[in-house]
Scaffold this motif. Structure first.
Motif, PDB file in Angstrom:
ATOM      1  N   TYR A 165      16.349  63.290  64.694  1.00  0.00           N
ATOM      2  CA  TYR A 165      15.625  62.816  65.994  1.00  0.00           C
ATOM      3  C   TYR A 165      14.966  63.812  66.662  1.00  0.00           C
ATOM      4  O   TYR A 165      13.833  64.052  67.404  1.00  0.00           O
ATOM      5  N   ASP A 166      15.966  64.905  66.786  1.00  0.00           N
ATOM      6  CA  ASP A 166      15.296  66.383  67.635  1.00  0.00           C
ATOM      7  C   ASP A 166      14.319  66.819  67.091  1.00  0.00           C
ATOM      8  O   ASP A 166      13.400  67.268  67.824  1.00  0.00           O
ATOM      9  N   LEU A 167      14.333  67.057  65.894  1.00  0.00           N
ATOM     10  CA  LEU A 167      13.302  67.732  64.899  1.00  0.00           C
ATOM     11  C   LEU A 167      12.071  67.071  65.254  1.00  0.00           C
ATOM     12  O   LEU A 167      11.040  67.782  65.601  1.00  0.00           O
ATOM     13  N   GLU A 168      11.903  65.648  65.066  1.00  0.00           N
ATOM     14  CA  GLU A 168      11.011  65.078  65.142  1.00  0.00           C
ATOM     15  C   GLU A 168      10.221  65.019  66.555  1.00  0.00           C
ATOM     16  O   GLU A 168       9.153  64.826  66.682  1.00  0.00           O
ATOM     17  N   LYS A 169      11.078  64.834  67.773  1.00  0.00           N
ATOM     18  CA  LYS A 169      10.686  65.137  69.119  1.00  0.00           C
ATOM     19  C   LYS A 169      10.012  66.446  69.302  1.00  0.00           C
ATOM     20  O   LYS A 169       8.828  66.638  69.925  1.00  0.00           O
ATOM     21  N   ASN A 170      10.738  67.629  68.911  1.00  0.00           N
ATOM     22  CA  ASN A 170      10.063  68.836  68.955  1.00  0.00           C
ATOM     23  C   ASN A 170       8.678  68.981  68.243  1.00  0.00           C
ATOM     24  O   ASN A 170       7.624  69.721  68.413  1.00  0.00           O
ATOM     25  N   LEU A 171       8.497  68.260  67.024  1.00  0.00           N
ATOM     26  CA  LEU A 171       7.572  68.319  66.154  1.00  0.00           C
ATOM     27  C   LEU A 171       6.301  67.801  66.887  1.00  0.00           C
ATOM     28  O   LEU A 171       5.049  68.046  66.838  1.00  0.00           O
TER      29      LEU A 171
END
Length: 351
Positions: A197-203
């Protein structure tokens, strides 16, 4: 009209104070010891220990019946010990009927002596309470505490017990654990989902940066960041999918009464996976190393239940490879890690 009152000494009922004071006594070193009081204290301690034992057996059956994590039983034992010690002290003070003023004197003397004589024990006890509350690790986790690596076998009031890769056991004081860097290799499914979830938000944030406002981020840097984050997301999703498929197959085999391909130890925890990472320096021969490492990782996938992964992470006088071992049972690392590394060296150097 006169009201007649009856004191406790004239009470027709059992009077503990009178019973203990008028019973037989022992004279030891000019000290008078009430025999009944000593017997009552010893009997009370035996009953407390028996009660403690019955509770531990009862909770152990409940934990086994519901297949709860081993750390649950460890925490119950921890608080039962505190309860037993507190109850024993209360029993002794109650039977001896120590007056308030004397009680505070005794507590002061006892506390002072205990502080000077058992400072490390007290600090370890406090650190054990902190570990039990904050849970940086639990029983069954594969951890690195300072420079010590192993499976958490037990967490007592004063020390943490670890099983190492050579099957030896060490006892680390809780205060030492608290003051050391703790690296927990055991991941939960919720942690992996959170990372995705955090990686997708950063992306999303990086992709939404307007082209005209890119003063600090060049286009090539942006492309590299997007590519790296996407690769990390896919890797995490692959791990998550493999764990979920593995647990579904395990539950199905368990329900159907089938024999699973791997017998798990008590340290395997449902919904958790050990993600152990380590580096090895190997000769500068990428093409030659690639085929051998891929073959070895495929060979050891049966022992670890998942295929070990490798990646070239640095180039110095040697190639530095990073290996990642995924396994639902941390005891697999204890049993197979050294043999896995030996197999790599023997294959690369053709021993």
């Amino acid at each position: 009209m006169t009201l007649l009152t009856q004191t406790s000494e004239d009470s027709p009922f059992f009077n503990p104070s009178k019973f203990f004071s008028e019973g037989p006594t022992w004279e030891i070193l000019n000290l008078t010891i009430q025999v009944y009081a000593v017997v009552a204290i010893l009997l009370g301690i035996v009953l407390i220990l028996l009660f403690n034992f019955v509770l531990k057996v009862h909770f152990r059956k409940i934990i086994n019946r519901h297949k709860l994590p081993p750390n649950t039983y460890n925490g119950i034992k921890f608080f039962l010990r505190i309860f037993s010690v507190t109850l024993t002290i209360w029993l002794i003070l109650g039977i001896l009927q120590i007056e308030g003023s004397f009680l505070w004197i005794i507590i002061g003397i006892f506390t002072t002596a205990l502080t000077f004589a058992s400072m490390k024990t007290i600090n370890n006890f406090v650190a054990g309470i902190w570990i039990a509350i904050n849970r940086p690790y639990i029983v069954g986790d594969y951890v690195k505490i300072g420079k010590t690596i192993g499976i958490v076998k037990n967490i007592s009031t004063t020390y943490t017990q670890l099983i190492h890769n050579d099957a030896t056991i060490s006892y680390l004081p809780n205060l030492e654990c608290l003051s050391s860097t703790i690296l927990n290799y055991t991941w939960s499914l919720s942690l992996i989902q959170r990372q995705i979830y955090d990686l997708e938000k950063n992306l999303e944030k990086i992709i939404q940066i307007p082209e005209v406002n890119e003063k600090n981020i060049e286009e090539n840097t942006k492309i590299q960041l997007v590519g790296q984050i996407k690769a990390d997301i896919e890797e995490q999703k692959l791990i998550l999918k493999e764990i979920e498929i593995f647990e579904e197959e395990l539950e199905k085999a368990d329900k159907d009464g089938e024999r699973v391909k791997h017998d798990f130890s008590d340290y395997a925890q449902k919904g958790k996976i050990v993600n152990y990472v380590f580096n090895l320096e190997l000769p500068k021969d990428f093409d030659g190393n690639e085929g051998k490492l891929t073959s070895i990782c495929a060979k050891w996938s049966k022992e670890f239940n998942f295929r070990p992964q490798w990646d070239l992470v640095d180039i110095t006088s040697h190639f530095v490879y990073q290996f990642t071992i995924l396994t639902p049972d941390p005891l697999d690392i204890v049993y197979y890690l050294d043999d896995f590394v030996t197999d790599i060296y023997m294959s690369i150097y053709q021993v």
